[in-house]
Design a protein around this motif. Structure first.
Motif, PDB file in Angstrom:
ATOM      1  N   LEU A 220     -13.399   8.043  70.131  1.00 43.47           N
ATOM      2  CA  LEU A 220     -13.827   8.486  71.444  1.00 43.47           C
ATOM      3  C   LEU A 220     -14.661   7.395  72.075  1.00 43.47           C
ATOM      4  CD1 LEU A 220     -14.951  12.201  70.885  1.00 43.47           C
ATOM      5  CD2 LEU A 220     -12.969  11.437  72.199  1.00 43.47           C
ATOM      6  N   ARG A 221     -14.627   7.342  73.385  1.00 42.86           N
ATOM      7  CA  ARG A 221     -15.454   6.406  74.135  1.00 42.86           C
ATOM      8  C   ARG A 221     -16.323   7.198  75.106  1.00 42.86           C
ATOM      9  NH1 ARG A 221     -14.444   2.982  79.080  1.00 42.86           N
ATOM     10  NH2 ARG A 221     -15.715   1.078  78.878  1.00 42.86           N
ATOM     11  N   LEU A 222     -17.612   7.174  74.865  1.00 50.40           N
ATOM     12  CA  LEU A 222     -18.554   7.855  75.725  1.00 50.40           C
ATOM     13  C   LEU A 222     -19.040   6.917  76.817  1.00 50.40           C
ATOM     14  CD1 LEU A 222     -20.764   9.737  73.106  1.00 50.40           C
ATOM     15  CD2 LEU A 222     -18.588  10.452  74.133  1.00 50.40           C
ATOM     16  N   SER A 223     -19.235   7.469  77.998  1.00 55.48           N
ATOM     17  CA  SER A 223     -19.770   6.719  79.117  1.00 55.48           C
ATOM     18  C   SER A 223     -21.037   7.387  79.615  1.00 55.48           C
ATOM     19  CB  SER A 223     -18.754   6.631  80.261  1.00 55.48           C
ATOM     20  OG  SER A 223     -17.584   5.956  79.864  1.00 55.48           O
ATOM     21  N   CYS A 224     -21.934   6.588  80.130  1.00 56.88           N
ATOM     22  CA  CYS A 224     -23.178   7.082  80.708  1.00 56.88           C
ATOM     23  C   CYS A 224     -23.401   6.342  82.012  1.00 56.88           C
ATOM     24  CB  CYS A 224     -24.338   6.868  79.744  1.00 56.88           C
ATOM     25  SG  CYS A 224     -25.947   7.379  80.385  1.00 56.88           S
ATOM     26  N   ALA A 225     -23.190   7.033  83.107  1.00 58.76           N
ATOM     27  CA  ALA A 225     -23.374   6.457  84.430  1.00 58.76           C
ATOM     28  C   ALA A 225     -24.743   6.842  84.972  1.00 58.76           C
ATOM     29  CB  ALA A 225     -22.274   6.931  85.373  1.00 58.76           C
TER      30      ALA A 225
END
Length: 127
Positions: free
Chosen positions: A18-23
């Motif tokens: 999985l690839r988590l993103s935090c904007a």
């Protein structure tokens, strides 16, 4: 208004990725160290990884070292956590967090150092 929005969580089989993103909005991440933390039900929130503001220093908890990779794109004001070879024990709510620092400072993975927190995204590793 300072806001962090995490995305990318979900259900994945053991061994998957999985690839988590935090904007981030309301702040310029160039001046902040960023950390990823996780918390499983009934357990304390624990540090997973952090990256400094200059993008030349990272730290990983022993439990994820070699499997997870943290990165940041200051131009996009976004931080990522690439998670490979996921295990059931990785199941938790994952949070991104930030604290202001100098460009030369190394990051610290200490939850009380972080000023801003996202709402978290659920990661479930199960067959």
């Amino acid at each position: 208004q300072v806001q962090f929005v995490e995305s990318g969580g979900g259900l994945v089989q053991p061994g998957g990725s999985l690839r988590l993103s935090c904007a981030a909005s309301g702040i310029t991440l160039h001046y902040y160290a960023i950390g990823w933390f996780r918390q499983a039900p009934g357990k304390e929130r624990e540090g997973v990884s952090c990256i400094n503001s200059r993008n030349d220093n990272t730290y990983y908890a022993d439990s994820v070292k070699g499997r997870f990779t943290i990165s940041r794109d200051n131009a996009k004001n976004t931080v990522y956590l690439q998670m490979n070879s996921l295990k059931p024990e990785d199941t938790a709510v994952y949070y991104c967090a930030a604290y202001p620092t100098t460009v030369q400072a190394m990051c610290v993975l200490r939850k009380f150092s972080y000023n801003y927190w996202g709402q978290g995204t659920q990661v479930t590793v199960s067959s």
